[in-house]
Scaffold this active site. Structure first.
Site, PDB file in Angstrom:
ATOM      1  N   PHE A   1       0.809  -1.230   0.000  1.00 41.80           N
ATOM      2  CA  PHE A   1       0.000   0.000   0.000  1.00 41.80           C
ATOM      3  C   PHE A   1       0.837   1.272   0.000  1.00 41.80           C
ATOM      4  O   PHE A   1       0.289   2.353   0.164  1.00 41.80           O
ATOM      5  CB  PHE A   1      -0.933  -0.008   1.227  1.00 41.80           C
ATOM      6  CG  PHE A   1      -1.915  -1.142   1.216  1.00 41.80           C
ATOM      7  CD1 PHE A   1      -3.089  -1.059   0.464  1.00 41.80           C
ATOM      8  CD2 PHE A   1      -1.662  -2.312   1.916  1.00 41.80           C
ATOM      9  CE1 PHE A   1      -3.994  -2.117   0.429  1.00 41.80           C
ATOM     10  CE2 PHE A   1      -2.562  -3.380   1.892  1.00 41.80           C
ATOM     11  CZ  PHE A   1      -3.731  -3.279   1.148  1.00 41.80           C
ATOM     12  N   GLU A  17       3.887   6.367  -3.766  1.00 38.90           N
ATOM     13  CA  GLU A  17       5.072   7.005  -4.325  1.00 38.90           C
ATOM     14  C   GLU A  17       5.164   8.415  -3.750  1.00 38.90           C
ATOM     15  O   GLU A  17       4.155   9.058  -3.499  1.00 38.90           O
ATOM     16  CB  GLU A  17       4.984   7.051  -5.852  1.00 38.90           C
ATOM     17  CG  GLU A  17       5.280   5.699  -6.456  1.00 38.90           C
ATOM     18  CD  GLU A  17       5.152   5.694  -7.975  1.00 38.90           C
ATOM     19  OE1 GLU A  17       5.481   6.691  -8.619  1.00 38.90           O
ATOM     20  OE2 GLU A  17       4.703   4.674  -8.505  1.00 38.90           O
ATOM     21  N   PHE A  38      -7.645  13.050   0.976  1.00 38.29           N
ATOM     22  CA  PHE A  38      -8.050  12.569  -0.339  1.00 38.29           C
ATOM     23  C   PHE A  38      -9.338  13.177  -0.855  1.00 38.29           C
ATOM     24  O   PHE A  38     -10.118  12.530  -1.566  1.00 38.29           O
ATOM     25  CB  PHE A  38      -8.176  11.042  -0.314  1.00 38.29           C
ATOM     26  CG  PHE A  38      -7.152  10.416  -1.207  1.00 38.29           C
ATOM     27  CD1 PHE A  38      -5.819  10.379  -0.820  1.00 38.29           C
ATOM     28  CD2 PHE A  38      -7.497   9.927  -2.451  1.00 38.29           C
ATOM     29  CE1 PHE A  38      -4.855   9.865  -1.653  1.00 38.29           C
ATOM     30  CE2 PHE A  38      -6.534   9.403  -3.304  1.00 38.29           C
ATOM     31  CZ  PHE A  38      -5.215   9.369  -2.889  1.00 38.29           C
ATOM     32  N   CYS A  47      -0.776   3.262 -10.634  1.00 40.45           N
ATOM     33  CA  CYS A  47      -1.642   2.339  -9.898  1.00 40.45           C
ATOM     34  C   CYS A  47      -3.144   2.594 -10.088  1.00 40.45           C
ATOM     35  O   CYS A  47      -3.853   1.709 -10.563  1.00 40.45           O
ATOM     36  CB  CYS A  47      -1.278   2.358  -8.419  1.00 40.45           C
ATOM     37  SG  CYS A  47       0.329   1.583  -8.105  1.00 40.45           S
ATOM     38  N   LYS A  85       2.270  13.206  -9.535  1.00 45.91           N
ATOM     39  CA  LYS A  85       2.049  13.877  -8.255  1.00 45.91           C
ATOM     40  C   LYS A  85       3.395  14.368  -7.747  1.00 45.91           C
ATOM     41  O   LYS A  85       4.445  14.000  -8.307  1.00 45.91           O
ATOM     42  CB  LYS A  85       1.362  12.941  -7.272  1.00 45.91           C
ATOM     43  CG  LYS A  85       2.185  11.760  -6.809  1.00 45.91           C
ATOM     44  CD  LYS A  85       1.414  11.065  -5.708  1.00 45.91           C
ATOM     45  CE  LYS A  85       2.151   9.887  -5.166  1.00 45.91           C
ATOM     46  NZ  LYS A  85       1.457   9.221  -4.091  1.00 45.91           N
TER      47      LYS A  85
HETATM   48  N1  LIG Z   1       4.532   1.934  -7.778  1.00 39.05           N
HETATM   49  C1  LIG Z   1       3.801   1.893  -6.681  1.00 39.05           C
HETATM   50  O1  LIG Z   1       3.651   2.898  -5.976  1.00 39.05           O
HETATM   51  C2  LIG Z   1       3.149   0.627  -6.242  1.00 39.05           C
HETATM   52  C3  LIG Z   1       2.502   0.582  -5.008  1.00 39.05           C
HETATM   53  C4  LIG Z   1       1.866  -0.585  -4.620  1.00 39.05           C
HETATM   54  C5  LIG Z   1       1.843  -1.675  -5.472  1.00 39.05           C
HETATM   55  N2  LIG Z   1       2.462  -1.594  -6.686  1.00 39.05           N
HETATM   56  C6  LIG Z   1       2.415  -2.768  -7.553  1.00 39.05           C
HETATM   57  O2  LIG Z   1       3.723  -3.303  -7.603  1.00 39.05           O
HETATM   58  C7  LIG Z   1       3.959  -3.924  -8.872  1.00 39.05           C
HETATM   59  C8  LIG Z   1       5.211  -3.347  -9.486  1.00 39.05           C
HETATM   60  O3  LIG Z   1       5.003  -1.956  -9.698  1.00 39.05           O
HETATM   61  P1  LIG Z   1       6.204  -0.929  -9.903  1.00 39.05           P
HETATM   62  O4  LIG Z   1       5.605   0.420  -9.968  1.00 39.05           O
HETATM   63  O5  LIG Z   1       7.285  -1.171  -8.925  1.00 39.05           O
HETATM   64  O6  LIG Z   1       6.699  -1.397 -11.349  1.00 39.05           O
HETATM   65  P2  LIG Z   1       8.083  -1.065 -12.099  1.00 39.05           P
HETATM   66  O7  LIG Z   1       7.798  -1.266 -13.527  1.00 39.05           O
HETATM   67  O8  LIG Z   1       8.610   0.251 -11.620  1.00 39.05           O
HETATM   68  O9  LIG Z   1       9.105  -2.189 -11.574  1.00 39.05           O
HETATM   69  C9  LIG Z   1       9.007  -3.524 -11.946  1.00 39.05           C
HETATM   70  C10 LIG Z   1      10.396  -4.100 -12.124  1.00 39.05           C
HETATM   71  O10 LIG Z   1      10.286  -5.495 -12.454  1.00 39.05           O
HETATM   72  C11 LIG Z   1      11.314  -5.811 -13.372  1.00 39.05           C
HETATM   73  N3  LIG Z   1      11.021  -7.081 -14.056  1.00 39.05           N
HETATM   74  C12 LIG Z   1      10.185  -7.306 -15.097  1.00 39.05           C
HETATM   75  N4  LIG Z   1      10.182  -8.617 -15.418  1.00 39.05           N
HETATM   76  C13 LIG Z   1      11.037  -9.227 -14.574  1.00 39.05           C
HETATM   77  C14 LIG Z   1      11.476 -10.578 -14.405  1.00 39.05           C
HETATM   78  N5  LIG Z   1      11.018 -11.530 -15.188  1.00 39.05           N
HETATM   79  N6  LIG Z   1      12.378 -10.833 -13.443  1.00 39.05           N
HETATM   80  C15 LIG Z   1      12.859  -9.859 -12.644  1.00 39.05           C
HETATM   81  N7  LIG Z   1      12.476  -8.558 -12.750  1.00 39.05           N
HETATM   82  C16 LIG Z   1      11.587  -8.254 -13.705  1.00 39.05           C
HETATM   83  C17 LIG Z   1      11.375  -4.607 -14.270  1.00 39.05           C
HETATM   84  O11 LIG Z   1      12.613  -4.546 -14.974  1.00 39.05           O
HETATM   85  C18 LIG Z   1      11.208  -3.458 -13.242  1.00 39.05           C
HETATM   86  O12 LIG Z   1      12.447  -3.018 -12.760  1.00 39.05           O
HETATM   87  C19 LIG Z   1       2.697  -3.684  -9.692  1.00 39.05           C
HETATM   88  O13 LIG Z   1       1.840  -4.776  -9.565  1.00 39.05           O
HETATM   89  C20 LIG Z   1       2.075  -2.476  -8.992  1.00 39.05           C
HETATM   90  O14 LIG Z   1       0.690  -2.417  -9.166  1.00 39.05           O
HETATM   91  C21 LIG Z   1       3.125  -0.488  -7.075  1.00 39.05           C
END
Ligand SMILES: NC(=O)c1ccc[n+]([C@@H]2O[C@H](COP(=O)([O-])OP(=O)(O)OC[C@H]3O[C@@H](n4cnc5c(N)ncnc54)[C@H](O)[C@@H]3O)[C@@H](O)[C@H]2O)c1
Length: 424
Positions: free
Chosen positions: A140, A143, A240, A251, A312
């Site tokens: 949760f 960013e 919010f 997200c 944001k």
């Molecule tokens: N960004 C947020 O604030 C946030 C918050 C909560 C949940 N999430 C969830 O977390 C998940 C990831 O989001 P994110 O924003 O960090 O994504 P992102 O794209 O920034 O990071 C994902 C990473 O995974 C790597 N990757 C892809 N395929 C891979 C593999 N086969 N093996 C190893 N690494 C691999 C990519 O190179 C990348 O560095 C999503 O499901 C998102 O919904 C994100």
């Protein structure tokens, strides 16, 4: 999300190896270079890297054996139909099945549709018939305040029916829960749905306030007053409730879309969420409509300064940023743009190239502009010397999608100040 998670687990004394297929990213991180802008991250990242609690590799096979717990923090982008694409999550689960040799807890932290834990389990079990548990542990963090959120979460949700995995997850999260906030254990399906429900509810709050703002504009009310009026009710809450130019980011848009599709799959028409999406798409362009109204429908040849590109403040993330929708609409109408953002300009430059210009400061962006547009509420935009701005922007015309300044003050200074949901 993975980098913050890994760093924070290292910070509480664990040994963490982060695996990424992006070799360039792994190299940079190994060399001490943080690849995202996230306040407070660099300090703890460097400390844990130096103390060798945190390392990076592109070679999954080389680190699986030594791990007790394996977190999946993989992308779950929308597929062609809007549903979350599970190819990364299931691809890695498949690889893990080939690598496991003894009991491991596989923790899915990616945001995934209900039933994914079962799919991950099946993908692993195809190639491995030993013991393992698959746990759902949605993240949760927000960013911009990700480290704080991770270190002091309001709650941690863990979906598992395995006592062994529950014990391990309790121990892992104990250092983060010292203020008394709960780790909430539940089944995997409820846990997976909790994440979508949380993000969709928050997106709904934003779209609701944006519709109230639309009413305010038509009825001569002030959305800031309405917000304060309703927010003081504990049942509603103060947070919010800010109207603006719509939600963006990596997200909310994808998660709302994915939950709508998941609902469709079980033959439920999630009417509120469909409206949330529609309202948001329209709201992203509401400021452009106001700009066009000001110029009697024709903005061709006009030049705009744009403050804020990130979706944001306090992040360099531009995924689904409202600023990008605004830029596209302005360019399509024949206008030109010079943008400034404290952190996100390099990412926008990669996407838009020389379609817009970039300024080295918020003030430089104002040079030769017909008007200023504000699209992200970075703190450094909040306090302004309007007399200096007037010299660079003689039109004294500001379209503010984030309601940064007091309308009465701006009017007293002689500005034409167009905002969202507030009287002009
Ligand atoms: N960004 C947020 O604030 C946030 C918050 C909560 C949940 N999430 C969830 O977390 C998940 C990831 O989001 P994110 O924003 O960090 O994504 P992102 O794209 O920034 O990071 C994902 C990473 O995974 C790597 N990757 C892809 N395929 C891979 C593999 N086969 N093996 C190893 N690494 C691999 C990519 O190179 C990348 O560095 C999503 O499901 C998102 O919904 C994100």
């Amino acid at each position: 999300m993975g980098l913050v998670t890994g760093t924070c687990f290292a910070e509480t004394g664990n040994k963490v190896v982060c695996v990424d297929i992006d070799k360039a990213k792994v190299e940079k991180l190994s060399a001490g270079q943080v690849t995202i802008y996230e306040p407070g991250l660099e300090n703890i990242f460097l400390r844990n890297l130096k103390d060798e609690r945190l390392r990076f590799t592109a070679d999954l096979a080389s680190v699986v054996d030594e791990a007790e717990v394996i977190f999946l923090a993989l992308p779950t982008p929308p597929g062609a139909d809007g549903a979350a694409d599970l190819k990364y999550v299931l691809g890695v689960a498949d690889e893990l099945g080939k690598l496991l040799k003894g009991y491991k807890v596989i923790v899915n932290k990616s945001t995934v549709p209900v039933g994914t834990a079962d799919k991950v389990r099946a993908a692993i079990a195809k190639n491995y018939n030993g013991e393992f548990d698959v746990v759902s542990n949605p993240e949760f963090l927000r960013e911009g305040v990700a480290v704080d959120d991770f270190m002091k979460p309001d709650r941690v949700v863990v979906g598992t029916r395995s006592e062994r995995a529950q014990q391990l997850m309790s121990e892992l999260y104990a250092p983060f829960m010292r203020q008394g906030n709960p780790v909430i254990f539940m089944d995997e399906r409820s846990s997976e749905l909790t994440k979508y429900a949380a993000n969709s509810f928050l997106a709904m709050k934003i779209s609701f306030m944006n519709e109230i703002a639309q009413l305010c504009e038509r009825m001569g009310a002030d959305v800031d007053m309405v917000r304060r009026g309703i927010g003081s009710d504990d049942r509603i809450g103060k947070r919010f409730l800010f109207s603006g130019i719509g939600y963006g980011g990596s997200c909310f848009p994808k998660d709302v879309q994915a939950l709508v599709r998941s609902a469709d799959e079980v033959h439920y028409d999630f009417k509120i969420l469909k409206a949330v999406e529609k309202v948001n798409a329209a709201q992203k362009l509401h400021l452009v409509e106001k700009i066009k109204v000001h110029y009697s429908g024709n903005i061709s040849g006009k030049h705009f300064a744009l403050w804020g590109l990130a979706f944001k403040p306090n992040t360099d993330d531009i995924r689904e940023a409202p600023a990008l929708a605004i830029i596209a609409a302005l360019l399509a109408e024949g206008a030109t743009v010079t943008a400034y953002d404290p952190e996100a300009m390099q990412h926008v430059q990669k996407v838009l190239g020389d379609k817009i210009s970039f300024a080295s400061s918020q003030y430089q962006a104002l040079e030769d502009a017909d008007a200023l547009i504000i699209a992200t509420e970075w703190n450094e935009f909040r306090t302004q010397d309007f007399e200096s701005i007037e010299k660079l922007l003689p039109s004294k015309l500001i379209f503010d999608g984030r309601n940064l300044f007091q309308v009465s003050k701006m009017q007293a200074l002689g500005y034409k100040y167009v905002t969202i949901g507030r009287p002009e």
